[in-house]
Design a protein around this motif. Structure first.
Motif, PDB file in Angstrom:
ATOM      1  N   ALA A  39       0.822  -1.213   0.000  1.00 23.27           N
ATOM      2  CA  ALA A  39       0.000   0.000   0.000  1.00 23.27           C
ATOM      3  C   ALA A  39       0.857   1.264   0.000  1.00 23.27           C
ATOM      4  O   ALA A  39       0.408   2.324  -0.442  1.00 23.27           O
ATOM      5  CB  ALA A  39      -0.926   0.000   1.214  1.00 23.27           C
ATOM      6  N   LEU A  40       2.098   1.150   0.473  1.00 22.86           N
ATOM      7  CA  LEU A  40       3.001   2.307   0.514  1.00 22.86           C
ATOM      8  C   LEU A  40       3.687   2.568  -0.823  1.00 22.86           C
ATOM      9  O   LEU A  40       4.428   3.553  -0.951  1.00 22.86           O
ATOM     10  CB  LEU A  40       4.073   2.100   1.587  1.00 22.86           C
ATOM     11  CG  LEU A  40       3.605   2.013   3.043  1.00 22.86           C
ATOM     12  CD1 LEU A  40       4.787   1.723   3.955  1.00 22.86           C
ATOM     13  CD2 LEU A  40       2.905   3.302   3.472  1.00 22.86           C
ATOM     14  N   SER A  41       3.452   1.713  -1.799  1.00 26.36           N
ATOM     15  CA  SER A  41       4.194   1.807  -3.064  1.00 26.36           C
ATOM     16  C   SER A  41       3.894   3.086  -3.840  1.00 26.36           C
ATOM     17  O   SER A  41       4.669   3.466  -4.718  1.00 26.36           O
ATOM     18  CB  SER A  41       3.898   0.585  -3.952  1.00 26.36           C
ATOM     19  OG  SER A  41       2.519   0.538  -4.291  1.00 26.36           O
ATOM     20  N   ILE A  42       2.794   3.773  -3.541  1.00 24.84           N
ATOM     21  CA  ILE A  42       2.488   5.014  -4.261  1.00 24.84           C
ATOM     22  C   ILE A  42       3.349   6.177  -3.772  1.00 24.84           C
ATOM     23  O   ILE A  42       3.385   7.236  -4.409  1.00 24.84           O
ATOM     24  CB  ILE A  42       0.992   5.390  -4.151  1.00 24.84           C
ATOM     25  CG1 ILE A  42       0.647   5.866  -2.729  1.00 24.84           C
ATOM     26  CG2 ILE A  42       0.095   4.236  -4.575  1.00 24.84           C
ATOM     27  CD1 ILE A  42      -0.689   6.579  -2.643  1.00 24.84           C
ATOM     28  N   PHE A  43       4.038   5.981  -2.639  1.00 23.53           N
ATOM     29  CA  PHE A  43       4.883   7.042  -2.098  1.00 23.53           C
ATOM     30  C   PHE A  43       6.329   6.828  -2.524  1.00 23.53           C
ATOM     31  O   PHE A  43       6.799   5.690  -2.600  1.00 23.53           O
ATOM     32  CB  PHE A  43       4.803   7.059  -0.563  1.00 23.53           C
ATOM     33  CG  PHE A  43       3.431   7.341  -0.026  1.00 23.53           C
ATOM     34  CD1 PHE A  43       2.965   8.648   0.057  1.00 23.53           C
ATOM     35  CD2 PHE A  43       2.599   6.311   0.384  1.00 23.53           C
ATOM     36  CE1 PHE A  43       1.695   8.922   0.552  1.00 23.53           C
ATOM     37  CE2 PHE A  43       1.326   6.567   0.879  1.00 23.53           C
ATOM     38  CZ  PHE A  43       0.873   7.879   0.959  1.00 23.53           C
ATOM     39  N   PRO A  44       7.064   7.903  -2.801  1.00 31.93           N
ATOM     40  CA  PRO A  44       8.470   7.750  -3.180  1.00 31.93           C
ATOM     41  C   PRO A  44       9.298   7.232  -2.010  1.00 31.93           C
ATOM     42  O   PRO A  44       8.935   7.396  -0.847  1.00 31.93           O
ATOM     43  CB  PRO A  44       8.894   9.171  -3.559  1.00 31.93           C
ATOM     44  CG  PRO A  44       7.931  10.067  -2.851  1.00 31.93           C
ATOM     45  CD  PRO A  44       6.636   9.318  -2.801  1.00 31.93           C
ATOM     46  N   ASP A  45      10.417   6.601  -2.337  1.00 32.23           N
ATOM     47  CA  ASP A  45      11.311   6.081  -1.311  1.00 32.23           C
ATOM     48  C   ASP A  45      11.824   7.232  -0.436  1.00 32.23           C
ATOM     49  O   ASP A  45      12.129   8.314  -0.933  1.00 32.23           O
ATOM     50  CB  ASP A  45      12.488   5.354  -1.956  1.00 32.23           C
ATOM     51  CG  ASP A  45      13.411   4.756  -0.911  1.00 32.23           C
ATOM     52  OD1 ASP A  45      12.911   4.147   0.046  1.00 32.23           O
ATOM     53  OD2 ASP A  45      14.647   4.922  -1.049  1.00 32.23           O
ATOM     54  N   SER A  46      11.876   6.974   0.873  1.00 32.09           N
ATOM     55  CA  SER A  46      12.361   7.981   1.814  1.00 32.09           C
ATOM     56  C   SER A  46      12.666   7.273   3.127  1.00 32.09           C
ATOM     57  O   SER A  46      12.218   6.138   3.352  1.00 32.09           O
ATOM     58  CB  SER A  46      11.304   9.064   2.053  1.00 32.09           C
ATOM     59  OG  SER A  46      10.192   8.518   2.751  1.00 32.09           O
TER      60      SER A  46
END
Length: 315
Positions: A290-297
């Motif tokens: 579900a977190l895949s829509i956010f850029p890596d950080s």
């Protein structure tokens, strides 16, 4: 988190001495503070600034922890639990009446924090979660001692009693950051799946953990006749003799001192813990996805690590 803890301590103060006394007992017992951490991390993941002029996420993180702690106080009374986080539970120290009433106080404090935030959207999310938690607890009571409970009903119980608050804790982070409905829903999905994994592991630990490490009494779920996945998995995988054992101790509530070791042995023989942890891992994987829509950080990696921790934890 330090700012959140300061807010929690400050908001537990009251001119009624018993309230801060019981509050100090809860604070001293520690706890993972996972739910408020999720609110803070979700807000930061969505770009909410980390400065003195942007503190909404801190107040709401404290609000989430108050909701959670209020439900713990009430649950320990309902379940007659004597241990919580490795210490005597509040009801064991202060009595049931004080625990129920201070739980009510903490619920009220949480709504004061929601009101102070000033967002009807935030209040709608957190108040709905509070109602869902109560529904989940009542549904769990309705399924107690009933081995015919479908696994789907058990999953509905843990969604209500645990996952709903995880989801709300994450979703309000996106709300305070003013992000899109798509990002709100992604964080809601992350929190829901993480909460499901967390409760599944909690239920497994009740039959698999060391009591000193777990911080609460091992076998409480069996003594209370709670229907959890380890019990359902062991019951459905058992032979006739095994099923008769589970029916006696869970459905009929006829238990002796020798039954818990025997139950742990049957749980191990049927791989019920592995079944439960594998189910938890499936939910944890969904949370990460579900977190895949956010850029890596660094924040996203922290939230991925939280999913891994949830499945591997020992308490």
């Amino acid at each position: 988190m330090e700012a959140c803890n300061r807010t929690i301590v400050a908001r537990m103060q009251s001119p009624v001495p018993l309230i801060p006394q019981l509050g100090a007992h809860l604070v001293a017992a520690g706890g993972k503070r996972l739910r408020p951490l999720l609110t803070l991390a979700s807000a930061r993941l969505c770009g909410y600034p980390a400065d003195a002029d942007h503190q909404r996420h801190v107040g709401l993180a404290a609000c989430v922890e108050f909701i959670h702690t209020a439900t713990l106080l009430h649950d320990d009374v309902v379940d007659e639990s004597l241990l919580r986080r490795g210490l005597a539970s509040a009801n064991a120290v202060f009595g049931n009446k004080a625990s129920v009433l201070v739980g009510d106080f903490l619920f009220a404090r949480s709504f004061q924090l929601m009101t102070a935030d000033g967002s009807l959207r935030v209040m709608a999310i957190l108040s709905a979660a509070s109602a869902t938690i109560a529904e989940g607890e009542v549904l769990q009571m309705a399924t107690q001692n009933d081995l015919s409970t479908p696994i789907e009903k058990y999953l509905e119980v843990i969604h209500g009693k645990t996952a709903a608050l995880f989801a709300a804790a994450c979703r309000v982070g996106a709300v305070v950051a003013g992000r899109s409905e798509r990002e709100e829903e992604a964080l809601d999905a992350y929190g829901t799946n993480l909460g499901m994994a967390f409760q599944l592991v909690d239920d497994a630990l009740d039959y698999a953990a060391d009591q000193q490490t777990l911080g609460k009494t091992v076998g409480d779920d069996m003594r209370e006749g709670k229907i959890t996945l380890p019990v359902l998995a062991a019951y459905h995988a058992a032979d006739a003799q095994g099923r008769a054992f589970w029916e006696r101790v869970i459905e009929q509530g006829e238990q002796t001192d020798e039954d818990l070791p025997h139950a742990l042995e049957r749980i191990a023989q049927t791989n019920a813990i592995r079944t439960t942890v594998e189910c938890a891992q499936t939910y944890a994987d969904k949370a990460v996805q579900a977190l895949s829509i956010f850029p890596d950080s660094p924040i996203r990696r922290l939230m991925v690590d939280a999913a891994a921790y949830t499945v591997s934890r020992a308490n």
